[in-house]
Motif scaffolding. Structure first.
Motif, PDB file in Angstrom:
ATOM      1  N   LYS A 289      -3.348  -6.477   0.977  1.00 56.03           N
ATOM      2  CA  LYS A 289      -2.853  -5.160   1.390  1.00 56.03           C
ATOM      3  C   LYS A 289      -3.537  -4.664   2.651  1.00 56.03           C
ATOM      4  CE  LYS A 289      -5.828  -2.666  -1.915  1.00 56.03           C
ATOM      5  NZ  LYS A 289      -6.495  -3.879  -2.450  1.00 56.03           N
ATOM      6  N   TYR A 292      -1.402  -6.932   5.222  1.00 54.72           N
ATOM      7  CA  TYR A 292       0.042  -7.065   5.010  1.00 54.72           C
ATOM      8  C   TYR A 292       0.460  -8.515   5.214  1.00 54.72           C
ATOM      9  CZ  TYR A 292       1.758  -2.362   4.044  1.00 54.72           C
ATOM     10  OH  TYR A 292       2.050  -1.167   3.432  1.00 54.72           O
ATOM     11  N   GLU A 341      -1.143  -0.481  -3.128  1.00 53.82           N
ATOM     12  CA  GLU A 341      -0.698  -0.157  -1.765  1.00 53.82           C
ATOM     13  C   GLU A 341       0.415   0.881  -1.785  1.00 53.82           C
ATOM     14  OE1 GLU A 341      -0.327  -0.152   2.397  1.00 53.82           O
ATOM     15  OE2 GLU A 341      -1.956  -0.664   1.003  1.00 53.82           O
TER      16      GLU A 341
END
Length: 393
Positions: A289, A292, A341
């Motif tokens: 997270k 990404y 997230e």
């Protein structure tokens, strides 16, 4: 369409994109979005998580022949069908977690939908009565099941019949209208019009195993029609590909996480199988997270990227004795991290900082065109009545 208590409240929405923080109230249950959808079949009691805020999904592929067997007295077949659903529901971590069954019809040609009887549709609807929504069935790979665009009428007629039979049910449920985004672009407004005329405010976008960015025009079309109608909707995404493996390296952009910016409130797994090569059995695909990214790594390298906020024991992911456990634990780990997230995204949307926050992610910076797409698909909401919009569809 009269339904059980179902309300969508937009707490905050980003001005530049469709990123949004919403609250969904559903017959005694309440969730906030964005939120991760979790496949119940993956859950293991011996794998703890630091985050349990999910929508629980049972994805059920069903052929026309299977529907015939389920309604023509094949009791053993029906018993096995119900057993699999019951087994999945028995794994749900919390009764407060909304439950969704996604019926996916498997046909050789879309014209087969015309042979499905009211009794068979009624069976599917009754099956969904133990879930929190009635979900209009999707058709797996519908774009490959039509000879030409005129044949989409088979699907539109089937949907209309399905909705009419739902309205006859005594047990009220909110309805999710399914929209396969691989349908011809010109058909999507017709389908959306049918749903809006039935007062449906929840939609499942079926990406057919594709990444949402490959169909940004269709997603943007749906979202902009809803915005022009001033419809606060719940958008559920099914069969979302998180990103295809890259020949350039073991790490890829987490396109499922980034596609929340299209206004996808709940993002589910991909259930559509594709051919192609497979990675080594020992490799893990781990969501980061902070970056990404999905990293394809060997278990021995896991400590280098293992976050402190996970509750998944690293030993479960690095052990080599039980490959099935390791695979499920990997997916549960990714559910947990994507869920954490999602909470961050809500906070950033509330603060008006979501695009800035996402733009700083290392793998998003590598692919700036993706972020530009999120910002380019959103149109300015005009001051126009719902009736005017429907007339223009």
């Amino acid at each position: 369409m009269v339904s059980a208590v179902f309300k969508v409240k937009v707490i905050e929405e980003d001005e530049k994109t469709f990123y949004a923080h919403k609250q969904i109230k559903l017959s005694g249950k309440k969730v906030e979005t964005p939120i991760k959808v979790a496949n119940l079949l993956v859950f293991r009691e011996n794998v703890p998580l630091a985050h349990y805020e999910f929508i629980a999904e049972v994805y059920k592929g069903i052929s026309v022949e299977a529907l015939k067997r389920l309604t023509n007295g094949d009791h053993e077949f029906q018993k096995e069908f119900n057993k699999k659903i019951g087994s999945a529901l028995s794994k749900i971590p919390s009764d407060k977690m909304p439950r969704v069954m996604v019926p996916a019809l498997r046909v050789n040609h879309v014209s087969e939908l015309s042979s499905i009887t009211e009794e068979q549709i009624g069976f599917l609807i009754l099956t969904q009565s133990i879930f929190d929504f009635y979900v209009v069935p999707t058709v797996e790979r519908i774009h490959l099941r039509m000879g030409d665009i005129s044949e989409v009428e088979h699907y539109l007629r089937f949907i209309t019949q399905y909705l009419e039979l739902i309205e006859e049910q005594k047990l009220r449920r909110a309805v999710i209208g399914t929209i396969p985004v691989t349908l011809p672009h010109v058909v999507i407004p017709q389908l959306l019009k049918v749903y809006l005329e039935h007062d449906i405010r929840a939609f499942a976008l079926d990406f057919s195993g594709r990444v949402p960015f490959s169909h940004y025009q269709q997603v943007g079309l749906v979202q902009n029609i809803l915005h022009k109608n001033e419809v606060d909707a719940f958008i559920y995404a099914v069969n979302v590909n998180p990103g295809k493996p890259s020949k350039k390296g073991p790490s890829i952009l987490a396109q499922d996480a980034l596609s929340v910016g299209f206004g996808l409130d709940a993002i589910g797994d991909n259930h559509i199988a594709f051919g192609g090569g497979k990675d080594g059995n020992d490799n893990l695909r781990i969501f980061s997270k902070e970056e990404y990214a999905y990293h394809r790594i060997e278990p021995s390298s896991l400590p280098k990227v293992y976050p402190e906020d996970t509750a998944v024991p690293i030993e479960v992911l690095t052990q080599g004795e039980n490959a099935s456990l390791r695979k499920d634990a990997q997916r549960m780990f990714n559910y947990e991290q994507l869920g954490i997230e999602a909470i961050r995204i809500r906070e950033k949307v509330d603060d008006g900082e979501v695009t800035r926050y996402v733009s700083k992610k290392p793998f998003v910076r590598r692919y700036p065109d993706k972020l530009r797409l999120l910002m380019n698909v959103k149109e300015v909401k005009p001051k126009q009545s719902t009736l005017d919009i429907l007339r223009g569809l």
